[in-house]
Design a protein around this motif. Structure first.
Motif, short mmCIF file in Angstrom:
data_model
loop_
_atom_site.label_atom_id
_atom_site.label_comp_id
_atom_site.label_asym_id
_atom_site.label_seq_id
_atom_site.Cartn_x
_atom_site.Cartn_y
_atom_site.Cartn_z
N ILE A 314 9.17 -24.85 1.46
CA ILE A 314 8.36 -24.33 2.41
C ILE A 314 7.54 -23.12 1.83
CG2 ILE A 314 9.85 -21.86 4.39
CD1 ILE A 314 11.46 -23.91 5.05
N GLU A 315 6.49 -22.96 2.91
CA GLU A 315 5.67 -21.70 1.54
C GLU A 315 5.13 -20.94 3.02
OE1 GLU A 315 2.53 -23.93 -0.65
OE2 GLU A 315 4.01 -25.28 0.84
N MET A 316 5.24 -19.52 2.62
CA MET A 316 4.71 -18.37 3.23
C MET A 316 3.03 -18.25 2.45
SD MET A 316 7.65 -17.25 5.39
CE MET A 316 6.79 -16.49 5.83
N PHE A 317 2.39 -17.86 3.48
CA PHE A 317 0.85 -17.42 3.19
C PHE A 317 0.14 -17.52 4.44
CE2 PHE A 317 -1.46 -20.31 4.83
CZ PHE A 317 -0.98 -22.15 6.32
N ASP A 318 -0.81 -16.45 3.89
CA ASP A 318 -1.41 -15.19 5.45
C ASP A 318 -0.51 -14.34 5.39
OD1 ASP A 318 -4.25 -16.45 4.43
OD2 ASP A 318 -4.43 -17.63 6.12
N HIS A 319 0.38 -13.52 5.30
CA HIS A 319 0.79 -12.60 6.04
C HIS A 319 0.34 -11.52 6.09
CE1 HIS A 319 4.25 -9.92 7.13
NE2 HIS A 319 4.12 -9.06 6.03
N TYR A 320 0.38 -10.70 8.13
CA TYR A 320 -0.13 -9.44 8.24
C TYR A 320 1.41 -9.33 8.63
CZ TYR A 320 -5.08 -11.37 8.95
OH TYR A 320 -6.24 -11.97 8.54
N PRO A 321 0.94 -7.79 7.93
CA PRO A 321 2.20 -7.24 8.12
C PRO A 321 2.13 -6.20 9.77
CG PRO A 321 0.71 -5.71 7.07
CD PRO A 321 0.04 -7.13 6.87
N LEU A 322 3.14 -5.28 10.25
CA LEU A 322 3.24 -5.06 11.27
C LEU A 322 2.35 -4.23 11.36
CD1 LEU A 322 4.32 -4.97 14.25
CD2 LEU A 322 6.37 -3.56 14.07
N THR A 323 1.75 -3.59 12.23
CA THR A 323 0.51 -2.06 12.24
C THR A 323 1.62 -1.68 13.30
OG1 THR A 323 -1.45 -2.58 11.86
CG2 THR A 323 -1.43 -1.40 12.86
N GLU A 324 2.53 -0.58 12.84
CA GLU A 324 3.45 0.37 14.08
C GLU A 324 2.99 1.96 13.88
OE1 GLU A 324 7.45 -0.68 13.05
OE2 GLU A 324 8.29 0.52 14.55
N ASN A 325 2.62 2.53 15.26
CA ASN A 325 2.02 3.39 14.73
C ASN A 325 3.02 4.53 14.88
OD1 ASN A 325 -1.11 2.83 14.16
ND2 ASN A 325 -0.90 2.67 16.37
N ASP A 326 2.94 5.60 13.98
CA ASP A 326 3.97 6.67 13.54
C ASP A 326 3.98 7.85 14.75
OD1 ASP A 326 5.69 8.58 11.56
OD2 ASP A 326 4.24 9.61 12.36
N GLU A 327 4.82 7.48 15.50
CA GLU A 327 4.85 8.58 16.54
C GLU A 327 4.34 9.75 16.89
OE1 GLU A 327 6.03 7.37 19.19
OE2 GLU A 327 7.23 4.92 18.67
N ASP A 328 4.51 10.53 15.54
CA ASP A 328 4.17 12.07 15.44
C ASP A 328 3.01 12.22 15.45
OD1 ASP A 328 6.73 12.41 16.05
OD2 ASP A 328 7.77 13.49 14.08
N THR A 329 2.32 11.56 15.04
CA THR A 329 0.90 11.28 13.97
C THR A 329 0.19 10.83 15.41
OG1 THR A 329 1.42 10.33 11.79
CG2 THR A 329 -0.73 10.29 12.90
N THR A 330 0.76 9.86 15.99
CA THR A 330 0.13 9.26 17.47
C THR A 330 0.16 10.82 18.48
OG1 THR A 330 0.54 7.51 16.40
CG2 THR A 330 -0.37 7.48 19.04
N ALA A 331 0.98 11.37 18.71
CA ALA A 331 0.98 12.43 19.06
C ALA A 331 0.27 13.25 19.15
CB ALA A 331 2.57 12.51 19.63
N ARG A 332 0.19 13.28 17.82
CA ARG A 332 -0.90 15.18 17.34
C ARG A 332 -2.25 14.14 17.65
NH1 ARG A 332 -0.35 17.32 11.51
NH2 ARG A 332 -2.01 19.28 12.18
N LEU A 333 -2.11 13.45 17.52
CA LEU A 333 -4.30 12.39 17.58
C LEU A 333 -4.37 12.27 18.86
CD1 LEU A 333 -5.76 10.60 15.67
CD2 LEU A 333 -4.83 8.26 15.91
N THR A 334 -3.56 11.56 19.46
CA THR A 334 -3.50 11.53 20.68
C THR A 334 -3.82 13.26 21.98
OG1 THR A 334 -2.15 9.45 21.31
CG2 THR A 334 -2.81 10.42 23.44
N ALA A 335 -3.17 13.78 21.41
CA ALA A 335 -3.37 15.01 21.82
C ALA A 335 -4.81 15.81 21.74
CB ALA A 335 -2.81 16.37 21.64
N ALA A 336 -4.85 15.23 20.42
CA ALA A 336 -5.92 16.40 20.00
C ALA A 336 -7.68 15.04 20.36
CB ALA A 336 -6.78 15.91 18.37
N PHE A 337 -7.63 14.04 20.88
CA PHE A 337 -8.33 13.23 21.29
C PHE A 337 -8.62 13.27 22.87
CE2 PHE A 337 -7.71 8.68 18.09
CZ PHE A 337 -8.99 9.55 17.54
N THR A 338 -7.29 13.23 23.19
CA THR A 338 -7.67 13.92 24.84
C THR A 338 -8.19 15.32 24.88
OG1 THR A 338 -5.32 12.84 24.87
CG2 THR A 338 -6.15 14.84 27.33
N ALA A 339 -8.30 16.32 24.78
CA ALA A 339 -8.92 17.90 24.16
C ALA A 339 -10.52 16.82 24.11
CB ALA A 339 -8.51 18.68 23.14
#
Ligand code: ZN
Ligand code: ZN
Length: 428
Positions: A314-339
């Protein structure tokens, strides 16, 4: 206008920096057309990287080239304050472009196996490069409007999931100042001008798995002498269908696809092995681990049930990690984008595609957020939406017809980087 405690979007700095945007449009469009017409395959981004390095050097960035294979970073230190990293991927795909654009690619190149293949920016990474160069220039030309350090990172080989890791393994951490936050963006097949931040899991993790089952070869007329790996592989295929159906909770997401099966050479020979190749997508680490464990368990148990002479490889290949956006960072970013963008901020929800960007912030131990920008002409998209034919009429990433419109895609992607960066700089 703040929606979280530490979100204080002062859009003033971004506004001041973006006043220079009209003045860079011709230069940026020229760059984009050039990148689009000269796409390069994963780990072959030599000309793209050289052009990026030349532009960054001209803008006053401290530039390091050839990190990993063709990775480039430019660092602009501008006084005290946070270090913000923005990443763009540079590679194109073995796709024959069929967009009808006057700047369409006609390039061919040799792939890693030595085959001559057509090459096109069918995933839109040329948009990412042009936007990051644009934002790099605007920040360099408005140094009195912000304070901190901007790190512009240009990554090779996103499409084969190796580029981010190779940059990390090539001492990226020693090459750049330690970032406080890391960002990336992707052009996607929704309305151009729209920006889509999303908290939590945004892009799925992906794993490819190759299972080689071992049997005992024999004459096709003498099955009693064999352990038939084709029958064994077929049992595994059927049993694997129960992993998502019976072992994953109904509210959780998982995909298990067996994309390839091969075994044997001739109708009257029982082979001694068969090969299965699987692709797994998940949005949750625990679900991923359970699914991968179940696949191994089933492959081993079915082999034993068949009296196979040895357990499967059993060989694993082409692994892509989960892209899990940080909650606090994204809240701050979303507020800035919305502004800044107002109603043009529209969370399009998580995407089942995958990305290797998060290997960089994960290795550096910094929070990150990855957002989407639309690339489809607003009228074209609205017409398809009205007819209910978005899936048929709007070519998505990796399609030969995927053709982001230059505007407002480039100006939006550029502004998004400036807004994200200055939100952190302003918070210093
Ligand atoms: Zn892609
Ligand atoms: Zn992509």
């Amino acid at each position: 206008m703040s929606t979280t405690e530490n979100a204080t979007p002062d859009d003033g700095a971004a506004q001041r920096i973006l006043r220079g945007q009209d003045g860079i449009t011709d230069w940026q469009h020229g760059l984009y057309r050039s990148f689009h017409q000269h796409p390069e395959l994963s780990n072959q981004e030599v000309e793209t990287a050289a052009r990026v390095a030349k532009e960054l050097t001209g803008l006053g960035y401290a530039v390091t080239e050839k990190i990993g294979t063709t990775g480039v970073v430019g660092v602009l230190a501008n006084g005290d304050g946070p270090v913000v990293l923005m990443r763009a991927d540079m590679d194109a795909l073995p796709v024959k472009e069929d967009t009808g654009l006057d700047y369409a690619s006609t390039v061919t190149a040799k792939d890693a196996d030595g085959n001559e293949v057509p090459v096109a920016h069918a995933c839109g990474h040329d948009v990412h490069v042009a936007c990051l160069l644009g934002a790099s220039r605007l920040l360099a030309e408005s140094k009195d409007a912000w304070s901190g350090t901007f790190v512009a990172l240009f990554q090779p080989a996103e499409e084969d999931a190796t580029g981010a890791k190779e940059m990390v393994d090539d001492k990226l951490a020693d090459t750049i100042p330690h970032p406080d936050v890391a960002f990336a963006q992707h052009v996607l097949a929704f309305t151009s001008g729209v920006v889509s931040p999303h908290a939590g899991p945004f892009l799925s993790s992906a794993d490819s798995i190759r299972i080689t089952v071992h049997g005992r070869g024999a004459h096709g007329s003498m099955p009693q002498l064999s352990v038939d790996p084709v029958v064994l592989a077929s049992s595994i295929v059927m049993r694997l269908q129960t992993v998502v159906a019976r072992e994953v909770a109904p509210g959780d997401f998982a995909v298990v696809t067996i994309g390839r099966i091969s075994g044997g050479t001739k109708s009257n020979i029982i082979a001694d092995r068969a090969v299965l190749e699987l692709n797994v997508r998940t949005f949750d680490t625990a679900v991923r681990e359970h699914v991968l464990g179940a696949i191994t368990r089933i492959a081993v148990a079915e082999s034993q049930a068949s009296d196979a002479p040895e357990d499967p490889d059993i060989e694993m290949f082409d692994h892509y990690p989960l892209t899990e956006n940080d909650e606090d960072t994204t809240a701050r970013l979303t507020a800035a984008f919305t502004a800044h963008f107002g109603d043009a901020v529209d969370d399009q929800g998580r995407q089942s595609a995958s990305e290797d960007f998060s290997d960089i912030p994960r290795a550096l131990g910094v929070p990150y957020s990855y957002w989407g920008i639309g690339g489809i002409d607003p009228q074209t998209y609205a017409a398809a939406e009205k007819k209910g034919t978005v899936n048929q009429d709007i070519p998505a990433n990796h399609s030969p017809q995927f053709a982001p419109v230059m505007e407002p895609t480039l100006s939006t992607g550029t502004a998004a980087i400036v807004v994200a960066a200055t939100t952190w700089f302003a918070g210093s």
